[in-house]
Design a protein around this motif. Structure first.
Motif, PDB file in Angstrom:
ATOM      1  N   TRP A 197       0.735   3.157   0.429  1.00 19.69           N
ATOM      2  CA  TRP A 197       0.950   1.746   0.082  1.00 19.69           C
ATOM      3  C   TRP A 197       0.327   1.399  -1.256  1.00 19.69           C
ATOM      4  CZ3 TRP A 197       3.154  -2.817   2.076  1.00 19.69           C
ATOM      5  CH2 TRP A 197       4.019  -2.585   3.162  1.00 19.69           C
ATOM      6  N   THR A 204       2.448   2.844  -4.132  1.00 20.72           N
ATOM      7  CA  THR A 204       3.756   2.217  -4.351  1.00 20.72           C
ATOM      8  C   THR A 204       3.643   0.701  -4.481  1.00 20.72           C
ATOM      9  OG1 THR A 204       4.099   2.240  -1.962  1.00 20.72           O
ATOM     10  CG2 THR A 204       5.014   4.077  -3.202  1.00 20.72           C
ATOM     11  N   GLU A 205       3.431   0.023  -3.359  1.00 14.69           N
ATOM     12  CA  GLU A 205       3.485  -1.444  -3.357  1.00 14.69           C
ATOM     13  C   GLU A 205       2.393  -2.089  -4.213  1.00 14.69           C
ATOM     14  OE1 GLU A 205       6.050  -3.247  -1.841  1.00 14.69           O
ATOM     15  OE2 GLU A 205       6.726  -1.161  -1.879  1.00 14.69           O
ATOM     16  N   ARG A 250       3.035  -1.447  -7.819  1.00 16.92           N
ATOM     17  CA  ARG A 250       4.237  -2.137  -8.293  1.00 16.92           C
ATOM     18  C   ARG A 250       3.919  -3.603  -8.580  1.00 16.92           C
ATOM     19  NH1 ARG A 250       7.801  -5.010  -6.050  1.00 16.92           N
ATOM     20  NH2 ARG A 250       7.134  -4.575  -3.929  1.00 16.92           N
ATOM     21  N   ARG A 305       6.886  -5.071   3.731  1.00 18.66           N
ATOM     22  CA  ARG A 305       6.918  -5.245   2.276  1.00 18.66           C
ATOM     23  C   ARG A 305       7.067  -6.716   1.916  1.00 18.66           C
ATOM     24  NH1 ARG A 305      10.613  -0.695   1.504  1.00 18.66           N
ATOM     25  NH2 ARG A 305       9.286   1.119   1.229  1.00 18.66           N
ATOM     26  N   ALA A 340       4.490  -9.062  -0.160  1.00 21.99           N
ATOM     27  CA  ALA A 340       4.810  -9.889  -1.327  1.00 21.99           C
ATOM     28  C   ALA A 340       4.209 -11.283  -1.167  1.00 21.99           C
ATOM     29  CB  ALA A 340       6.316  -9.967  -1.512  1.00 21.99           C
TER      30      ALA A 340
END
Ligand code: ADP
Ligand code: MG
Ligand code: ZN
Length: 496
Positions: A360, A363-364, A367, A404, A408
């Protein structure tokens, strides 16, 4: 006989030490954006009669870096004057170190081109003062057709550590890894911010190629080396070396000879061009600076510095692999910087599975950080909140897709509870009863499909899958897919 050309690379890296004041005077080191020539005094301007006083903090930071690079620290070290004439140097000499550097004989390991660790020896680490900055500008109207050079002494006297490697590096990729490792290390240590773009980490790359017999490996000819300057990123170091190795190889392959020279990397055009020849070698007339007494590095300073070293990047990487079972690439990513390592470990301490947390974060988290321009330190999602989210995914209470979305909302500043609500996910996931109700609803609304299945017109189970998909969509992915199919099959049989 076929020959092979093998690169030989040694790097000199200047890092700006993170002190508040200059190395020999109380002027501020904060030169970026400052009004030119405001952070100056008689000492750093080299006015007659002024006397330098060594900043102890610079020595401490140098010792810190030296120890982390496994160097031997000299207990008596001396500053020399390196004499040369250039407008960025008001004294006419730079205070540097010569034959008695603060630290020498170290080493660092980098991932080699074959993926195996490669040892790069560190020749020495010494302290010196930075020079001022020349700012060249086109005509400003005062004199027709003339160009002007301005000089700003704000940077003059800012402390630097110069780290010199042995010529142990054998490819541009390795050179890049080496610079990345040094930068990471000085950042871990709090010795420098290591910012290449702003010039607080500067690389001079020395490179030559040797011609060898491809069959026996015997060296047939050592090419002369050149020194490349002006590379402002890791990528630039790699590209400049690639170019220069190609150029040198071509010259030697045609039977030509190379000149010992300093070359300038032009990033826009992707070429190096000759700046000055080393033939007219500078005689710097080094001599001990009579105004600065020899420096004694005490056993106490060595001991306290050794005890205050943080866990170093390579040790952290190894531990992340051993303690958390992270694959090498994940371990390296999580240990890349201290704030990321801290975030990762907090996440794990709050109950996230290490592999999932690492995934996580890679990636997240990265990002969103890149998209929104957050730093790790200011990242709005607390590690504990990410840990909870990750655990919900692991427990099958939340699909990755919905998680996800929740993430956000978290990154937008919501609490976990609000983020779950905003994504239409209930904090506890769905109860078996909830899922049962959703199945019921889907069956009622799709009576025709149910009829077809019950009358045996779904031999391949495609229609059942379609219904299951509808339930999963209603459940926003929070239902367990296997459980949904189970319930569906049972209900479809019951009504037959
Ligand atoms: P200088 O006095 O010109 O700066 P040094 O002997 O201090 O030269 O070496 C500077 C750098 O050049 C070091 O990093 C060293 O590893 C590297 N170097 C020395 N010999 C070679 C060579 N043949 N090819 C490439 N780099 C070299
Ligand atoms: Mg040099
Ligand atoms: Zn000053």
């Amino acid at each position: 006989m076929t020959s092979r050309y093998i690169p030989v690379i040694g790097l000199e890296i200047h890092v700006q030490l993170s002190t508040a004041t200059k190395i020999f005077c109380p002027c501020s080191t904060d030169y970026i954006g400052a009004e030119p020539n405001t952070n100056v005094c008689p000492v750093c301007l080299g006015l007659p009669g002024s006397l330098p006083v060594l900043n102890k903090k610079a020595v401490e930071l140098g010792v810190r870096a030296g120890l982390a690079l496994s160097c031997t620290i000299r207990n008596h070290t001396v500053f020399h004057r390196k004499n040369y004439f250039y407008p960025d140097l008001p004294k006419g000499y730079q205070i540097s170190q010569y034959d008695l550097p603060l630290a020498e004989g170290g080493e660092i390991y980098i991932p080699g081109d074959d993926g195996r660790p490669r040892r790069i020896r560190i020749t020495r680490l010494h302290l010196e003062e930075d020079a001022g900055k020349l700012v060249h500008s086109a005509a400003d109207g005062r004199l027709e057709g003339a160009a002007f050079s301005f000089v700003d002494y704000n940077r003059g006297g800012v402390p630097l550590a110069e780290i010199v490697s042995e010529p142990d590096i054998t490819s541009p990729g390795e050179a890049r890894e080496y610079v990345a490792r040094i930068r990471q290390t000085v950042r871990y240590l709090g010795v420098s911010d290591g910012d290449m773009e702003r010039g607080s980490l500067r690389v001079d790359a020395n490179v030559s190629v040797k011609k060898t017999d491809a069959a026996t490996g015997e060296v047939l000819c050592w090419g002369e080396r050149t020194e490349i300057k002006n590379m402002n990123s890791l990528r630039a170091v790699e590209r400049a070396l690639e170019y220069e190795i190609r150029r040198q190889t071509a010259v030697l392959a045609e039977g030509g000879t190379l000149e010992r020279e300093t070359r300038h990397w032009n990033d826009g055009e992707g070429v190096t061009t000759s700046m000055r020849s080393k033939e007219a070698a500078n005689d710097y007339r080094y001599f001990p600076d009579p105004d600065i007494p020899p420096i004694v590095v005490t056993e106490e300073l060595l001991e306290s510095t050794r005890n205050s070293l943080p866990e170093l990047p390579w040790a952290k990487e190894r531990r992340f692999g051993e303690e958390y079972g992270l694959p090498e690439a994940d371990a390296a990513f999580m240990a890349e910087s201290l704030p990321v390592a801290l975030y990762f470990e907090e996440c794990v301490k709050s109950g996230a599975s290490p592999l999932r947390a690492a995934n996580w974060i890679r990636t997240e988290v990265f990002r969103v950080m890149n998209e929104k321009g957050f730093s790790m330190d200011s990242f709005p999602v607390k590690p504990s909140a990410l840990a909870e989210l990750v655990s919900m995914v692991d427990g099958g209470k939340l699909s990755t897709t919905v998680a996800r979305e929740v993430f956000a909302h978290l990154a937008g500043g919501r609490s976990l509870k609000d983020a779950l609500a905003a994504a239409g996910a209930s904090p506890g996931g769905l109860s078996a009863e909830d899922v049962e109700k959703m199945v019921e609803k889907v069956l009622t609304v799709n009576g025709d499909v149910v009829e077809e299945i019950r009358s045996g017109r779904d031999p391949k189970g495609k229609k059942i899958k379609f219904l299951a998909g509808l339930v999963m969509r209603d459940a926003r992915g929070q239902a367990d897919a296997a459980a949904v199919s189970g319930i569906l099959e049972r209900r479809l049989k019951e009504g037959r």
